[in-house]
Scaffold this motif. Sequence first.
Motif, PDB file in Angstrom:
ATOM      1  N   PRO A  86      44.762  45.878  35.786  1.00 19.35           N
ATOM      2  CA  PRO A  86      43.773  45.499  36.773  1.00 19.35           C
ATOM      3  C   PRO A  86      44.328  45.240  38.082  1.00 19.35           C
ATOM      4  O   PRO A  86      43.654  45.561  39.044  1.00 19.35           O
ATOM      5  CB  PRO A  86      42.936  44.473  36.130  1.00 19.35           C
ATOM      6  CG  PRO A  86      43.138  44.491  34.511  1.00 19.35           C
ATOM      7  CD  PRO A  86      44.398  45.065  34.373  1.00 19.35           C
ATOM      8  N   TYR A 101      32.806  49.979  36.994  1.00 21.97           N
ATOM      9  CA  TYR A 101      32.788  50.618  35.857  1.00 21.97           C
ATOM     10  C   TYR A 101      33.770  51.633  35.543  1.00 21.97           C
ATOM     11  O   TYR A 101      34.169  51.864  34.399  1.00 21.97           O
ATOM     12  CB  TYR A 101      31.386  50.487  35.068  1.00 21.97           C
ATOM     13  CG  TYR A 101      30.413  49.437  35.099  1.00 21.97           C
ATOM     14  CD1 TYR A 101      31.191  48.618  34.268  1.00 21.97           C
ATOM     15  CD2 TYR A 101      29.274  49.426  35.870  1.00 21.97           C
ATOM     16  CE1 TYR A 101      29.961  47.249  34.204  1.00 21.97           C
ATOM     17  CE2 TYR A 101      28.468  48.276  35.593  1.00 21.97           C
ATOM     18  CZ  TYR A 101      29.053  47.371  34.709  1.00 21.97           C
ATOM     19  OH  TYR A 101      28.335  46.125  34.633  1.00 21.97           O
ATOM     20  N   GLN A 115      37.000  50.175  35.448  1.00 25.13           N
ATOM     21  CA  GLN A 115      37.174  49.425  34.157  1.00 25.13           C
ATOM     22  C   GLN A 115      37.423  50.426  33.039  1.00 25.13           C
ATOM     23  O   GLN A 115      38.326  50.278  32.177  1.00 25.13           O
ATOM     24  CB  GLN A 115      35.786  48.678  33.633  1.00 25.13           C
ATOM     25  CG  GLN A 115      36.017  47.184  34.162  1.00 25.13           C
ATOM     26  CD  GLN A 115      35.046  46.540  33.497  1.00 25.13           C
ATOM     27  OE1 GLN A 115      34.165  46.609  32.824  1.00 25.13           O
ATOM     28  NE2 GLN A 115      35.316  45.036  33.475  1.00 25.13           N
ATOM     29  N   GLU A 151      31.093  39.907  30.765  1.00 21.96           N
ATOM     30  CA  GLU A 151      31.245  41.229  31.447  1.00 21.96           C
ATOM     31  C   GLU A 151      29.915  41.095  32.665  1.00 21.96           C
ATOM     32  O   GLU A 151      29.071  40.457  32.508  1.00 21.96           O
ATOM     33  CB  GLU A 151      30.724  42.384  30.516  1.00 21.96           C
ATOM     34  CG  GLU A 151      31.703  42.556  29.506  1.00 21.96           C
ATOM     35  CD  GLU A 151      33.061  42.970  29.855  1.00 21.96           C
ATOM     36  OE1 GLU A 151      33.316  43.348  30.997  1.00 21.96           O
ATOM     37  OE2 GLU A 151      34.095  42.475  28.916  1.00 21.96           O
ATOM     38  N   ARG A 188      32.228  52.444  28.748  1.00 21.25           N
ATOM     39  CA  ARG A 188      33.213  51.551  28.743  1.00 21.25           C
ATOM     40  C   ARG A 188      32.905  50.406  27.655  1.00 21.25           C
ATOM     41  O   ARG A 188      33.981  50.205  26.893  1.00 21.25           O
ATOM     42  CB  ARG A 188      33.068  50.658  30.059  1.00 21.25           C
ATOM     43  CG  ARG A 188      33.904  49.427  30.036  1.00 21.25           C
ATOM     44  CD  ARG A 188      35.544  49.689  29.496  1.00 21.25           C
ATOM     45  NE  ARG A 188      36.185  48.305  29.676  1.00 21.25           N
ATOM     46  CZ  ARG A 188      36.332  47.507  28.760  1.00 21.25           C
ATOM     47  NH1 ARG A 188      35.655  47.807  27.438  1.00 21.25           N
ATOM     48  NH2 ARG A 188      36.993  46.318  28.698  1.00 21.25           N
TER      49      ARG A 188
END
Length: 342
Positions: A52, A82, A85, A158, A176
């Motif tokens: 990340p 997203y 992610q 989330e 995801r």
Amino acid sequence: MNRYPEPPPPLTPQNLSPQFLFFRDGRRDLRHTANPLGFMLLLIAISFTFLPRAFSSLLALIGYRGSLAYSNFGNIEPTVYYLIQGCQFALSILAPCLVYLLIYRPAAAKIVPSQRVNPLVFLSLTFIGLGLSLFSNLPSQAFVERFSDLFSWDIASEQAISSAMPPLAIGLFLIRHAIFPAFFEEFIFRGIVLGQLRRFGEGFAIFTSALLFGMFHGNLPQIPFAFLVGLVLGYLLVKTNNIWLTAAVHFLNNLIAILPEFLGPFLSSDQINLINAILFPLVFVFAVGGLIYLFFCHRHFYRLRFPIHPLPLGIRLGAFFSSIGIILLLLMNIGETIWRAI
């Protein structure tokens, strides 16, 4: 004149007992199998931590400018958020797995078993597995209630979706949090890990892969739940040799878990509660129907016994948990779990 006894002859392959040699070679073989599995999972865990940051640095490098309107998403537009992610999740898993597969080259039938399953059996086992997975929430909830005053339950939350988001962002959220975990986690834990450990005993492989699956979640409330679900999914895989069945159960379990968040922007809380009140009993009704069908038509699914492995269980467990890769992995998982709980 007193004489001291003669010292025993040195141990050589010629005077070692066959049992000693079998135990020694079996212990060594299991360590050599468990060690790279532990390092593979360790690399995946490290990737989840650092990728990340790498993606955030990449966004800044290419000149992406966020908007305060999306402060809940780190100033990133939800579709991009997203998408990133999903890429982080897939890359964190695929890169270490690819390295493992290129080095050890396991047979595809071991890591992606796809034996044909009767459609009615597949459907029955899907509902049975889903019902048992939902039931596995009870020990986790009891654990949280029992120790709620002692620990801080820092479960990673989330970002919430909203009806104002574009459909693409909502679709990427679903991919995801429901599809990717079901496919990739089954590929890792029921495919590679369980598949590589099955030759040391199927019950042993189910237990150890479920334990690693539980510890991998790194959070006290989730560990008992994930461990029990891992036992269910491992048993289903061993009985059917079909990883798509366990992926289907995993996907439906994830879908039910995110359903309130997914439907929140579009339905009221009373409507969502009504859906849950109908959905959960319905799953258990179909699960009971599946149990009855299997009892009368495919009773072998109820046989819990597995072939006895010639290497004693204590020796197998000792060899598995004394491999360096597994030790480092568990130390990292335990450290992460304690860090989140305090």
